[in-house]
Structures are given as C-alpha cells and as structure tokens.
Motif scaffolding. Structure first.
Motif, PDB file in Angstrom:
ATOM      1  N   PHE A  11       0.837  -1.194   0.000  1.00 40.74           N
ATOM      2  CA  PHE A  11       0.000   0.000   0.000  1.00 40.74           C
ATOM      3  C   PHE A  11       0.875   1.249   0.000  1.00 40.74           C
ATOM      4  O   PHE A  11       0.523   2.276  -0.537  1.00 40.74           O
ATOM      5  CB  PHE A  11      -0.943  -0.030   1.218  1.00 40.74           C
ATOM      6  CG  PHE A  11      -2.021   1.016   1.172  1.00 40.74           C
ATOM      7  CD1 PHE A  11      -2.715   1.272   0.009  1.00 40.74           C
ATOM      8  CD2 PHE A  11      -2.331   1.738   2.303  1.00 40.74           C
ATOM      9  CE1 PHE A  11      -3.719   2.226  -0.047  1.00 40.74           C
ATOM     10  CE2 PHE A  11      -3.330   2.703   2.279  1.00 40.74           C
ATOM     11  CZ  PHE A  11      -4.018   2.940   1.096  1.00 40.74           C
ATOM     12  N   GLY A  13       3.039   1.204  -1.187  1.00 36.93           N
ATOM     13  CA  GLY A  13       3.471   0.929  -2.510  1.00 36.93           C
ATOM     14  C   GLY A  13       4.563  -0.124  -2.339  1.00 36.93           C
ATOM     15  O   GLY A  13       4.257  -0.956  -1.581  1.00 36.93           O
ATOM     16  N   GLY A  82       2.111   6.720  -4.454  1.00 36.15           N
ATOM     17  CA  GLY A  82       1.251   6.292  -3.358  1.00 36.15           C
ATOM     18  C   GLY A  82       2.040   5.975  -2.113  1.00 36.15           C
ATOM     19  O   GLY A  82       3.271   6.029  -2.096  1.00 36.15           O
ATOM     20  N   SER A 181      -2.622   4.621  -5.898  1.00 34.75           N
ATOM     21  CA  SER A 181      -3.103   4.319  -4.551  1.00 34.75           C
ATOM     22  C   SER A 181      -3.511   5.600  -3.826  1.00 34.75           C
ATOM     23  O   SER A 181      -4.471   6.249  -4.224  1.00 34.75           O
ATOM     24  CB  SER A 181      -2.026   3.531  -3.796  1.00 34.75           C
ATOM     25  OG  SER A 181      -2.551   2.924  -2.645  1.00 34.75           O
ATOM     26  N   TYR A 207      -5.049   2.103  -9.394  1.00 32.58           N
ATOM     27  CA  TYR A 207      -5.437   1.394  -8.165  1.00 32.58           C
ATOM     28  C   TYR A 207      -5.684   2.386  -7.016  1.00 32.58           C
ATOM     29  O   TYR A 207      -5.057   2.333  -5.962  1.00 32.58           O
ATOM     30  CB  TYR A 207      -4.437   0.294  -7.764  1.00 32.58           C
ATOM     31  CG  TYR A 207      -2.952   0.595  -7.879  1.00 32.58           C
ATOM     32  CD1 TYR A 207      -2.244   1.191  -6.826  1.00 32.58           C
ATOM     33  CD2 TYR A 207      -2.249   0.233  -9.025  1.00 32.58           C
ATOM     34  CE1 TYR A 207      -0.894   1.441  -6.929  1.00 32.58           C
ATOM     35  CE2 TYR A 207      -0.892   0.482  -9.142  1.00 32.58           C
ATOM     36  CZ  TYR A 207      -0.221   1.085  -8.090  1.00 32.58           C
ATOM     37  OH  TYR A 207       1.131   1.328  -8.180  1.00 32.58           O
ATOM     38  N   TYR A 209      -7.339   4.717  -3.921  1.00 33.88           N
ATOM     39  CA  TYR A 209      -8.140   4.692  -2.692  1.00 33.88           C
ATOM     40  C   TYR A 209      -9.220   5.759  -2.881  1.00 33.88           C
ATOM     41  O   TYR A 209      -8.912   6.948  -3.008  1.00 33.88           O
ATOM     42  CB  TYR A 209      -7.256   5.001  -1.490  1.00 33.88           C
ATOM     43  CG  TYR A 209      -8.007   5.302  -0.212  1.00 33.88           C
ATOM     44  CD1 TYR A 209      -8.743   4.309   0.434  1.00 33.88           C
ATOM     45  CD2 TYR A 209      -7.968   6.580   0.358  1.00 33.88           C
ATOM     46  CE1 TYR A 209      -9.432   4.585   1.606  1.00 33.88           C
ATOM     47  CE2 TYR A 209      -8.647   6.858   1.531  1.00 33.88           C
ATOM     48  CZ  TYR A 209      -9.373   5.860   2.147  1.00 33.88           C
ATOM     49  OH  TYR A 209     -10.060   6.134   3.303  1.00 33.88           O
ATOM     50  N   ASP A 233      -6.102  -7.097  -6.502  1.00 33.75           N
ATOM     51  CA  ASP A 233      -5.609  -6.008  -5.660  1.00 33.75           C
ATOM     52  C   ASP A 233      -5.710  -6.404  -4.185  1.00 33.75           C
ATOM     53  O   ASP A 233      -6.761  -6.871  -3.722  1.00 33.75           O
ATOM     54  CB  ASP A 233      -6.437  -4.739  -5.919  1.00 33.75           C
ATOM     55  CG  ASP A 233      -5.887  -3.529  -5.188  1.00 33.75           C
ATOM     56  OD1 ASP A 233      -5.122  -2.768  -5.787  1.00 33.75           O
ATOM     57  OD2 ASP A 233      -6.235  -3.348  -3.997  1.00 33.75           O
ATOM     58  N   HIS A 265      -1.591  -5.046  -5.717  1.00 33.62           N
ATOM     59  CA  HIS A 265      -1.569  -3.614  -5.452  1.00 33.62           C
ATOM     60  C   HIS A 265      -0.131  -3.114  -5.569  1.00 33.62           C
ATOM     61  O   HIS A 265       0.812  -3.827  -5.231  1.00 33.62           O
ATOM     62  CB  HIS A 265      -2.088  -3.344  -4.036  1.00 33.62           C
ATOM     63  CG  HIS A 265      -2.372  -1.892  -3.769  1.00 33.62           C
ATOM     64  ND1 HIS A 265      -3.517  -1.269  -4.189  1.00 33.62           N
ATOM     65  CD2 HIS A 265      -1.648  -0.956  -3.139  1.00 33.62           C
ATOM     66  CE1 HIS A 265      -3.487  -0.006  -3.808  1.00 33.62           C
ATOM     67  NE2 HIS A 265      -2.356   0.214  -3.173  1.00 33.62           N
ATOM     68  N   GLY A 266       0.026  -1.897  -6.051  1.00 34.39           N
ATOM     69  CA  GLY A 266       1.354  -1.296  -6.119  1.00 34.39           C
ATOM     70  C   GLY A 266       2.195  -1.747  -7.289  1.00 34.39           C
ATOM     71  O   GLY A 266       3.430  -1.686  -7.210  1.00 34.39           O
TER      72      GLY A 266
END
Length: 296
Positions: A11, A13, A82, A181, A207, A209, A233, A265-266
C-alpha cells in the motif's frame, strides 16, 4: 513482522535519471538546489530492489523532468506516488514513471505531497504502520486528517504548472495528472474538482483509494478518466475502481477502465512478466486518442 511490513509496503506501494530536471518548492514556487536543513524528510532504500521510499514530507515539492524539444508534445503530467498518506513509493510510482513518460515526449512532474508523521527514532519506524495494516479502518482513521493536505498539494501542483506553462514549455490547456493508490486519491480529487484552475485536462487514478468520494457527484463537463487496477488487488480497490468508471459513464463523461487479472496492489513500473506490465502503454495510447500524444 517482516510479512506485515511487506503487506503495508504494497500500500505504501532511480532518481539518477539522465534527463533535464529541476526541483521546485511548491509553497514558494522557487527552484531549490536542496531541501532546507530543518526538513524532516527521510528516505529508506530497499536493500534488494534499490527502490526508495520517502517519509515525513512536510514541505511539498515538484521535480520536473523535461523531454527533448524535438519530441515534446507540450503536455504536462503531474505524477503522485502512493503510500497510504504515510510514505511515497518515489521510484516505483514516481521517478520511474517520469522516465517512461519523458521518453514519449511528456513533461513529467513528480509531486512530493505532505504525509502523516512517522517517528523515525523508533527501533523499527514502520513497525507501527505494519500493525495498522491488519485493521484497514484504523489505518484510514490515522491518515484521514492528512488527506485534505495531500489533496491541497495536488491542487497547488496543477495550479503552479498551468501558471508557469510558458516557463515549462507546455500548453496550459494540456496539464493532466496520474496518481497511484493514495496518489490516486489526489488524481480522483482533481477530477472531481469544480475549480477550473485546478481541474486537469485528464486524470488517471491507478489502483486508487476512493473512500473520500463515495457520496460525491460527478461534476458537469467532467475531465476524462483513465483507471487501471488488478483484479487481485490486495486491498480490493478493483471494486471501487469499477464503481468510479460506472459513475463517470452514467454521467455521460469519458472514461476508460483496465482491470488486469493479476498484478496485485502497487504494480507501478514493476516488471512481473504479466499483461499489467504494459498498463502505461495503454495509458499513453489513450492520451494520444484524446489528442495529448502527438508532437506539437
């Protein structure tokens, strides 16, 4: 604990790009050779990949990468890495993205926006954040006060680039944004903006938020959106990405959505030998379709 830190790193990243570049203090608009001595910014380097993570940004800045004049398309793209508003995945989702875009003729501008403070004197400064990752709601509550600051920095970045278009060698009507993100939150916020000075010509939340915009309506004459995310993800951001696309489509606005089967993710500029590795090619093809790719 190592696994927890790897999870949060998703997250959350090489700055040594041989391209013309300058660093700008976003608060003053002045070029800076180095950050002030009292700057709290901290950089951690991954011992395996060499990728860097920036923490404790209190002074927002822009790093501008300029393409060669003969290939410039006069389009600028603000890049927002992110990091859960706690850090910036500055290489994977920042400088490496800039390198790829500059090679295609874009002026690429990496934004360092303000972050949640982390105590760097602790034995393991990311350990607390790793624990927070096990309860996403707690993590959201911790970062909530700083989200408006990051969005304000995104707004200031778009405003600065438009006002300094001549100096940057770009067209002020061709200023867009891409964010990853938490950086995708900034990109989405700019797309939702009703302020013409901070609204970009195009926006690419990657991706993202999107919780802050659950109840927000799509503005009239909404900017075109490009959305990219993986179906696996780690934070299930694919669902909200699909909802964002549907909101734009239902409003009659222009949007393109790519949901890759794998990539987690990332993914940023990582090479995973998967179709998701080519997302940036799809992005620049989309930009060319909109008229932001050809040399001017």
């Amino acid at each position: 604990m190592k696994n927890k830190l790897l999870t949060i790193a998703l997250f959350l990243g090489i700055h040594g790009i041989s391209l013309a570049q300058r660093v700008i203090d976003l608060s003053s608009g002045k070029d800076i050779a180095a950050m002030p001595a009292n700057n709290t910014e901290f950089v951690m380097t991954d011992s395996i990949s060499g990728n860097r993570t920036v923490l404790n940004v209190t002074k927002p800045s822009l790093t501008v990468y300029t393409p060669k004049k003969e290939i410039s398309n006069k389009t600028a793209i603000v890049i927002c890495p992110g990091g859960a508003f706690h850090a910036l995945d500055i290489d994977n989702e920042g400088y490496s993205v800039a390198k790829l875009l500059v090679a295609k003729g874009y002026t690429a501008i990496v934004l360092k926006y303000r972050l949640v403070h982390i105590n760097m004197e602790a034995a393991n400064p990311l350990a607390k954040l790793g624990k927070l990752a096990s309860d996403f709601k707690v993590l959201e509550n911790r970062m909530a006060p700083d989200v408006p600051l990051a969005i304000a920095d995104g707004r200031a970045a778009i405003d600065y680039v438009k006002k300094n278009a001549a100096k940057l060698g770009i067209n002020p009507a061709k200023v867009g944004i891409v964010g990853f993100s938490a950086g995708g939150t900034i990109a989405a916020a700019m797309a939702y903006s009703d302020d013409s000075q901070s609204r970009p010509a195009f926006s690419a939340p990657i991706y993202p938020y999107l919780a802050p915009f659950d109840q927000q309506a799509v503005p009239s004459n909404a900017t075109p959106l490009f959305i990219s995310v993986a179906a696996d993800d780690d934070f299930k951001f694919d669902g909200n990405s699909a909802k964002l696309y549907q909101k734009w489509k239902d409003s009659g606005a222009s949007a393109e959505l790519h949901i890759y089967a794998k990539g987690h993710h990332g993914f940023g500029t990582k090479k995973q030998n998967l179709p998701v590795d080519q997302w940036i090619d799809r992005f620049t093809e989309w930009l060319a379709f909109l008229g932001y790719g050809a040399k001017q």
